[in-house]
Scaffold this active site. Structure first.
Site, short mmCIF file in Angstrom:
data_model
loop_
_atom_site.label_atom_id
_atom_site.label_comp_id
_atom_site.label_asym_id
_atom_site.label_seq_id
_atom_site.Cartn_x
_atom_site.Cartn_y
_atom_site.Cartn_z
N ASP A 170 0.94 -1.23 -0.01
CA ASP A 170 0.02 0.13 -0.05
C ASP A 170 1.00 1.28 -0.10
O ASP A 170 2.19 0.98 0.04
CB ASP A 170 -0.81 -0.01 1.06
CG ASP A 170 -0.29 0.29 2.49
OD1 ASP A 170 -0.50 1.18 3.20
OD2 ASP A 170 0.61 -0.69 2.86
N HIS A 485 1.38 -9.00 -4.07
CA HIS A 485 0.49 -7.90 -3.35
C HIS A 485 1.02 -6.66 -3.37
O HIS A 485 1.55 -6.28 -2.38
CB HIS A 485 0.05 -8.51 -2.03
CG HIS A 485 -1.23 -7.55 -1.60
ND1 HIS A 485 -2.58 -7.91 -2.03
CD2 HIS A 485 -1.18 -6.77 -0.85
CE1 HIS A 485 -3.24 -7.00 -1.46
NE2 HIS A 485 -2.68 -6.05 -0.78
N ASP A 514 1.62 -17.75 -5.02
CA ASP A 514 2.07 -16.37 -5.78
C ASP A 514 0.91 -15.82 -6.54
O ASP A 514 0.54 -15.87 -7.69
CB ASP A 514 3.04 -16.86 -7.07
CG ASP A 514 3.51 -15.77 -7.73
OD1 ASP A 514 3.52 -14.50 -7.22
OD2 ASP A 514 4.25 -16.05 -8.50
N GLU A 523 2.70 -10.18 -0.01
CA GLU A 523 2.60 -8.63 0.16
C GLU A 523 4.52 -8.54 0.29
O GLU A 523 5.13 -9.36 0.75
CB GLU A 523 2.06 -8.13 1.55
CG GLU A 523 1.92 -6.57 1.39
CD GLU A 523 1.13 -6.08 2.30
OE1 GLU A 523 1.10 -4.78 1.98
OE2 GLU A 523 0.76 -6.64 3.15
#
Length: 540
Positions: A170, A485, A514, A523
């Site tokens: 993020d 991710h 994966d 992530e």
């Protein structure tokens, strides 16, 4: 920008029978290092090292007897070809099985280190970034230029919070997770400065202060931002994070236009800030005394804030649903104390540290990360031995470091894939890689080759000598992750992911997937990445 391309070996594995496979360190091996591979599901035990260019056998040996390991439910043999030291490109052949090609030479880790460390540059927030890897260009425009708004004031006025690194998959920026990340990277600089000082990371020419080595220049980009996390009111409080109230979708960072806020403070974030700024003072001082003094001044102000608030002030999410990074603050205060002592040489900080440490039974643990940075504190304490330290506390701390390191060594020697840890969870690849710090500290205290051998085992495990026979790092090694991710990877319309990032790993020995949507398996994050950089610096 100089186009540095790491030519990765993507040779296909050849299979014979049911799941027969030879799993290697796909980055290669240094000439004098231990060299091990894991042979799975094969009745053969004779192996040959074959030169790729001439297709001739250059070394022969016998694999170990069968070994069964319950967590992977596999019968394997260990191929040890450490006695072979000749530089070149080779593959291992066992019966009808053949490994992918690998190299032996003393610079095999340098391209990997470059890519992993430069991943921090590609993580930069508040500026455009651009990098080339294997002929592909990865870039994004300047982002989050309105960072940020003060969520904890009635007016919610805007102040400058631009810069720093995006935290993970993020685009948030979190003080607590920056703590263990920056601490690990500064330790890499401290322990391997002779190797890192001249490395060219191809950073933008507009980066300020050309006198900084590139490694420190990248850390300064994060420190510049962290200085902005200190409350502007002179209280010394430090915001726990700077994020929007909820996670963005899978968009490029420059397209994330949602309002972003400085959150309220916490004592854990403030203590981590103190430790990072005290370290910055020590390591930036030789290059820029004025900036170093600025960091120390900020550290002292926030340390006084901690003194004014001896009880923990927890971070409360409130309206936020982005990463919480909630943690107790006793370990963070411990780290703040020792770093302030090293920065100022004032014994009051040392006495506070020793008083706190004497209350802890487990002062160094095998399982540590952002939620428990006491290991970083104890490492610093033991590596900087002075007459003013309490001799009994010092002996206890040193013994604990060596005990944990010996357990890590035992794990790497008994695990069929050289893994250093028997637990699996979100981000456990970061913990495994972080064990290289434990091992290097132990080696500094008691120079025993077994610690360095275990560092090599961990690096080999991350880059292909594992259950999957795959690298865990994007863009590096054999069959690396393709679907991390990570929002940039999903949104940039490029098939290959942004290079150099270690993914979190499985929750059991055999369940890693994966898949982009599986954040708990795939992530990326700065705390795991910093551990990877340290590990590659150790073998650079």
């Amino acid at each position: 920008m100089r186009n540095v391309v790491f030519q990765i070996l993507f040779c296909l594995m050849f299979y014979s029978g049911m799941n027969g496979q030879i799993k290697i360190n796909s980055l290669g091996y240094r000439c004098n290092d231990p060299k091990k591979a894991t042979l799975c599901n094969s009745e053969e035990n004779q192996f040959a090292i074959v030169d790729v260019s001439s297709n001739t056998t250059v070394f022969k040996g016998k694999a170990s007897n069968d070994r069964y390991q319950k967590d992977v439910d596999e019968k394997v043999r260990i191929i040890d070809f450490s006695a072979f030291k000749q530089a070149g490109e080779y593959y291992i052949k066992v019966g009808d099985l053949q490994s992918s090609a690998f190299q032996i030479h003393n610079q095999v880790y340098q391209p990997g280190f470059y890519t992993a460390m430069r991943a921090f540059y590609l993580w930069r927030c508040g500026t455009e970034v651009k990098g080339v890897h294997n002929g592909e260009t990865f870039s994004h425009k300047a982002c989050h230029l309105k960072d940020g708004y003060l969520h904890y004031t009635k007016k919610q006025e805007q102040v400058d919070g631009t810069g720093g690194w995006h935290d993970a998959g993020d685009y948030g920026k979190y003080t607590v997770n920056a703590g263990v990340s920056v601490g690990s990277l500064f330790m890499a600089w401290d322990h391997f400065k002779d190797k890192l000082e001249t490395i060219d990371l191809d950073l933008p020419e507009e980066d300020s202060n050309k006198s900084y080595p590139d490694f420190l220049k990248e850390l300064k980009y994060e420190i510049d931002f962290l200085l902005k996390m200190q409350y502007p009111d002179g209280s010394g409080k430090v915001s726990h994070k700077l994020t929007r109230k909820n996670f963005s979708g899978f968009i490029m960072p420059e397209d994330d236009q949602e309002k972003r806020y400085f959150s309220e403070w916490s004592t854990a974030a403030t203590a981590d800030f103190v430790a990072m700024m005290a370290m910055a003072y020590r390591y930036f001082k030789p290059y820029d005394i004025a900036y170093a003094d600025k960091c120390l001044k900020a550290a002292k102000l926030s340390y006084q804030c901690l003194q004014n608030h001896p009880k923990q002030v927890k971070f409360v999410q409130g309206e936020f649903s982005t990463g919480g990074y909630q943690t107790k603050d006793d370990d963070d205060r411990l780290w703040a104390d020792i770093e302030m002592w090293l920065a100022t040489e004032e014994d009051a900080y040392l006495k506070s540290f020793e008083m706190q440490l004497s209350k802890h039974d487990k002062i160094v643990e095998i399982n540590w990360d952002w939620g428990n940075v006491s290991s970083l504190a104890v490492f610093e304490y033991v590596l900087h031995q002075y007459h003013s330290q309490n001799s009994e506390i010092y002996k206890k701390a040193k013994a604990c470091i060596l005990k944990v390191a010996d357990q890590i060594v035992e794990n790497t020697e008994t695990d069929v894939y050289g893994r250093s840890f028997d637990k699996y969870y979100w981000g456990c690849n970061g913990t495994v890689t972080r064990h290289t710090i434990n091992l290097q500290i132990a080696y500094k205290l008691q120079p025993d080759q077994k610690y360095l051998n275990s560092i090599n085992s961990i690096v080999a495990h991350i880059f292909g000598r594992n259950y999957y026979g795959r690298s865990y790092v994007t863009g590096i090694g054999i069959h690396p992750p393709m679907k991390p991710h990570a929002r940039r990877c999903a949104a940039d319309n490029i098939l290959n992911p942004w290079p150099g990032y270690i993914v979190g790993g499985g929750h059991t020995a055999t369940d890693w997937v994966d898949k982009e949507e599986s954040y708990s398996h795939n992530e990326i994050a700065i705390n795991w990445q910093a551990a990877l950089v340290y590990a590659l610096a150790a073998v650079y």
